[in-house]
Design a protein around this motif. Structure first.
Motif, PDB file in Angstrom:
ATOM      1  N   ASN A  38       0.807  -1.219   0.000  1.00 42.98           N
ATOM      2  CA  ASN A  38       0.000   0.000   0.000  1.00 42.98           C
ATOM      3  C   ASN A  38       0.839   1.267   0.000  1.00 42.98           C
ATOM      4  O   ASN A  38       0.483   2.247  -0.648  1.00 42.98           O
ATOM      5  CB  ASN A  38      -0.950   0.008   1.190  1.00 42.98           C
ATOM      6  N   TYR A  39       1.950   1.285   0.723  1.00 42.34           N
ATOM      7  CA  TYR A  39       2.709   2.531   0.839  1.00 42.34           C
ATOM      8  C   TYR A  39       3.792   2.649  -0.238  1.00 42.34           C
ATOM      9  O   TYR A  39       3.807   3.593  -1.014  1.00 42.34           O
ATOM     10  CB  TYR A  39       3.330   2.633   2.228  1.00 42.34           C
ATOM     11  N   LEU A  40       4.697   1.682  -0.285  1.00 43.62           N
ATOM     12  CA  LEU A  40       5.829   1.804  -1.202  1.00 43.62           C
ATOM     13  C   LEU A  40       5.401   1.762  -2.668  1.00 43.62           C
ATOM     14  O   LEU A  40       5.878   2.563  -3.471  1.00 43.62           O
ATOM     15  CB  LEU A  40       6.856   0.701  -0.932  1.00 43.62           C
ATOM     16  N   LEU A  41       4.536   0.829  -3.009  1.00 41.05           N
ATOM     17  CA  LEU A  41       4.127   0.763  -4.408  1.00 41.05           C
ATOM     18  C   LEU A  41       3.352   2.014  -4.818  1.00 41.05           C
ATOM     19  O   LEU A  41       3.501   2.496  -5.945  1.00 41.05           O
ATOM     20  CB  LEU A  41       3.300  -0.497  -4.664  1.00 41.05           C
ATOM     21  N   ASN A  42       2.544   2.565  -3.920  1.00 36.81           N
ATOM     22  CA  ASN A  42       1.821   3.805  -4.229  1.00 36.81           C
ATOM     23  C   ASN A  42       2.774   4.979  -4.386  1.00 36.81           C
ATOM     24  O   ASN A  42       2.502   5.892  -5.167  1.00 36.81           O
ATOM     25  CB  ASN A  42       0.773   4.096  -3.163  1.00 36.81           C
ATOM     26  N   GLN A  43       3.872   4.969  -3.661  1.00 40.82           N
ATOM     27  CA  GLN A  43       4.860   6.037  -3.802  1.00 40.82           C
ATOM     28  C   GLN A  43       5.460   6.053  -5.208  1.00 40.82           C
ATOM     29  O   GLN A  43       5.823   7.100  -5.715  1.00 40.82           O
ATOM     30  CB  GLN A  43       5.975   5.881  -2.762  1.00 40.82           C
ATOM     31  N   PHE A  44       5.565   4.882  -5.816  1.00 41.23           N
ATOM     32  CA  PHE A  44       6.126   4.787  -7.165  1.00 41.23           C
ATOM     33  C   PHE A  44       5.037   4.711  -8.234  1.00 41.23           C
ATOM     34  O   PHE A  44       5.324   4.484  -9.409  1.00 41.23           O
ATOM     35  CB  PHE A  44       7.046   3.564  -7.269  1.00 41.23           C
ATOM     36  N   GLY A  45       3.782   4.842  -7.823  1.00 44.49           N
ATOM     37  CA  GLY A  45       2.688   4.855  -8.774  1.00 44.49           C
ATOM     38  C   GLY A  45       2.401   3.499  -9.386  1.00 44.49           C
ATOM     39  O   GLY A  45       2.017   3.408 -10.545  1.00 44.49           O
ATOM     40  N   MET A  46       2.591   2.447  -8.614  1.00 43.30           N
ATOM     41  CA  MET A  46       2.359   1.100  -9.123  1.00 43.30           C
ATOM     42  C   MET A  46       1.335   0.383  -8.252  1.00 43.30           C
ATOM     43  O   MET A  46       1.118   0.733  -7.108  1.00 43.30           O
ATOM     44  CB  MET A  46       3.662   0.302  -9.135  1.00 43.30           C
ATOM     45  N   THR A  47       0.748  -0.630  -8.844  1.00 47.49           N
ATOM     46  CA  THR A  47      -0.224  -1.451  -8.141  1.00 47.49           C
ATOM     47  C   THR A  47       0.102  -2.912  -8.424  1.00 47.49           C
ATOM     48  O   THR A  47       0.457  -3.266  -9.552  1.00 47.49           O
ATOM     49  CB  THR A  47      -1.649  -1.152  -8.640  1.00 47.49           C
ATOM     50  N   ALA A  48      -0.047  -3.753  -7.399  1.00 50.82           N
ATOM     51  CA  ALA A  48       0.175  -5.187  -7.570  1.00 50.82           C
ATOM     52  C   ALA A  48      -1.162  -5.854  -7.857  1.00 50.82           C
ATOM     53  O   ALA A  48      -2.121  -5.690  -7.111  1.00 50.82           O
ATOM     54  CB  ALA A  48       0.812  -5.782  -6.326  1.00 50.82           C
ATOM     55  N   LEU A  49      -1.214  -6.599  -8.939  1.00 50.95           N
ATOM     56  CA  LEU A  49      -2.417  -7.344  -9.277  1.00 50.95           C
ATOM     57  C   LEU A  49      -2.452  -8.637  -8.480  1.00 50.95           C
ATOM     58  O   LEU A  49      -1.466  -9.021  -7.843  1.00 50.95           O
ATOM     59  CB  LEU A  49      -2.459  -7.627 -10.780  1.00 50.95           C
ATOM     60  N   ASP A  51      -2.380 -11.625  -9.471  1.00 50.73           N
ATOM     61  CA  ASP A  51      -1.473 -12.662  -9.969  1.00 50.73           C
ATOM     62  C   ASP A  51      -0.010 -12.309  -9.748  1.00 50.73           C
ATOM     63  O   ASP A  51       0.878 -13.047 -10.166  1.00 50.73           O
ATOM     64  CB  ASP A  51      -1.739 -12.957 -11.444  1.00 50.73           C
ATOM     65  N   GLY A  52       0.285 -11.185  -9.099  1.00 49.53           N
ATOM     66  CA  GLY A  52       1.652 -10.809  -8.767  1.00 49.53           C
ATOM     67  C   GLY A  52       2.311  -9.873  -9.752  1.00 49.53           C
ATOM     68  O   GLY A  52       3.454  -9.472  -9.547  1.00 49.53           O
ATOM     69  N   ARG A  53       1.605  -9.509 -10.812  1.00 49.00           N
ATOM     70  CA  ARG A  53       2.181  -8.570 -11.770  1.00 49.00           C
ATOM     71  C   ARG A  53       2.001  -7.141 -11.278  1.00 49.00           C
ATOM     72  O   ARG A  53       0.999  -6.816 -10.645  1.00 49.00           O
ATOM     73  CB  ARG A  53       1.521  -8.718 -13.140  1.00 49.00           C
ATOM     74  N   LEU A  54       2.964  -6.313 -11.585  1.00 41.71           N
ATOM     75  CA  LEU A  54       2.880  -4.893 -11.255  1.00 41.71           C
ATOM     76  C   LEU A  54       2.413  -4.119 -12.480  1.00 41.71           C
ATOM     77  O   LEU A  54       2.826  -4.409 -13.599  1.00 41.71           O
ATOM     78  CB  LEU A  54       4.249  -4.356 -10.823  1.00 41.71           C
ATOM     79  N   VAL A  55       1.552  -3.147 -12.240  1.00 44.02           N
ATOM     80  CA  VAL A  55       1.125  -2.248 -13.311  1.00 44.02           C
ATOM     81  C   VAL A  55       1.281  -0.813 -12.814  1.00 44.02           C
ATOM     82  O   VAL A  55       1.166  -0.536 -11.623  1.00 44.02           O
ATOM     83  CB  VAL A  55      -0.335  -2.520 -13.753  1.00 44.02           C
ATOM     84  N   ALA A  66      11.538  -3.312 -11.850  1.00 39.63           N
ATOM     85  CA  ALA A  66      10.595  -3.139 -10.746  1.00 39.63           C
ATOM     86  C   ALA A  66       9.880  -4.450 -10.447  1.00 39.63           C
ATOM     87  O   ALA A  66       9.699  -4.820  -9.280  1.00 39.63           O
ATOM     88  CB  ALA A  66       9.586  -2.045 -11.079  1.00 39.63           C
ATOM     89  N   GLN A  67       9.490  -5.178 -11.490  1.00 36.82           N
ATOM     90  CA  GLN A  67       8.837  -6.471 -11.297  1.00 36.82           C
ATOM     91  C   GLN A  67       9.778  -7.462 -10.626  1.00 36.82           C
ATOM     92  O   GLN A  67       9.378  -8.211  -9.738  1.00 36.82           O
ATOM     93  CB  GLN A  67       8.361  -7.032 -12.646  1.00 36.82           C
ATOM     94  N   THR A  68      11.042  -7.437 -11.015  1.00 38.33           N
ATOM     95  CA  THR A  68      12.028  -8.344 -10.413  1.00 38.33           C
ATOM     96  C   THR A  68      12.229  -8.023  -8.939  1.00 38.33           C
ATOM     97  O   THR A  68      12.279  -8.931  -8.105  1.00 38.33           O
ATOM     98  CB  THR A  68      13.370  -8.244 -11.164  1.00 38.33           C
ATOM     99  N   TRP A  69      12.335  -6.745  -8.607  1.00 40.75           N
ATOM    100  CA  TRP A  69      12.491  -6.358  -7.211  1.00 40.75           C
ATOM    101  C   TRP A  69      11.260  -6.741  -6.396  1.00 40.75           C
ATOM    102  O   TRP A  69      11.371  -7.197  -5.262  1.00 40.75           O
ATOM    103  CB  TRP A  69      12.765  -4.858  -7.081  1.00 40.75           C
ATOM    104  N   TYR A  70      10.092  -6.548  -6.963  1.00 41.55           N
ATOM    105  CA  TYR A  70       8.859  -6.922  -6.274  1.00 41.55           C
ATOM    106  C   TYR A  70       8.834  -8.426  -6.009  1.00 41.55           C
ATOM    107  O   TYR A  70       8.527  -8.859  -4.901  1.00 41.55           O
ATOM    108  CB  TYR A  70       7.646  -6.501  -7.107  1.00 41.55           C
ATOM    109  N   ASP A  71       9.154  -9.210  -7.018  1.00 42.39           N
ATOM    110  CA  ASP A  71       9.174 -10.666  -6.843  1.00 42.39           C
ATOM    111  C   ASP A  71      10.209 -11.090  -5.805  1.00 42.39           C
ATOM    112  O   ASP A  71       9.966 -12.001  -5.012  1.00 42.39           O
ATOM    113  CB  ASP A  71       9.465 -11.360  -8.176  1.00 42.39           C
TER     114      ASP A  71
END
Length: 130
Positions: A38-49, A51-55, A66-71
């Motif tokens: 909720n906090y870090l991804l919103n700071q970068f303007g991303m959302t986790a779906l 299925d684990g993909r970032l948009v 970014a996807q690799t770091w998230y995973d």
């Protein structure tokens, strides 16, 4: 008298460490969801779906880095959770073993057969639990 004190001390330590591990297991998913997703991804303007993909905010897939770091962070949280479950399992098995064998073999001394039996029962419980 010394056996009772040792039993009380071990029981107390078991309760403390079990409580700490349970609190960590309960707060880790909340920490991951609230702080990271909720906090870090919103700071970068991303959302986790789901299925684990970032948009990104405009619906485009996130950059591969970014996807690799998230995973990677998701996997680190999962490994920490697995390690905590294993620690809880080891604590419970050792405590139950102590309860069973402390009461069963209280009058007999620490013989080789009792130690071997205790080890075999612990190994079987670990295999079944894992």
């Amino acid at each position: 008298m010394a056996a009772e004190t040792t039993f009380q001390r071990r029981s107390f330590l078991f309760l403390i460490f079990t409580g700490i591990i349970i609190v960590l297991l309960l707060t880790l998913p909340i920490l991951f969801e609230n702080v990271f997703q909720n906090y870090l991804l919103n700071q970068f303007g991303m959302t986790a779906l789901s299925d684990g993909r970032l948009v990104t905010a405009d619906g485009q897939p996130a950059p591969m880095m970014a996807q690799t770091w998230y995973d990677l962070i998701v996997n680190v949280f999962n490994v920490i959770e697995i390690v905590l479950w294993i620690a809880l399992l080891v604590l419970v098995v050792r405590f139950v073993g102590m309860l069973i064998f402390a009461t069963t073999y209280r009058r007999t001394g620490p013989t080789e057969i009792a130690t071997l039996l205790r080890t075999m029962v612990s190994i079987i419980i670990y295999i079944v639990a894992f």
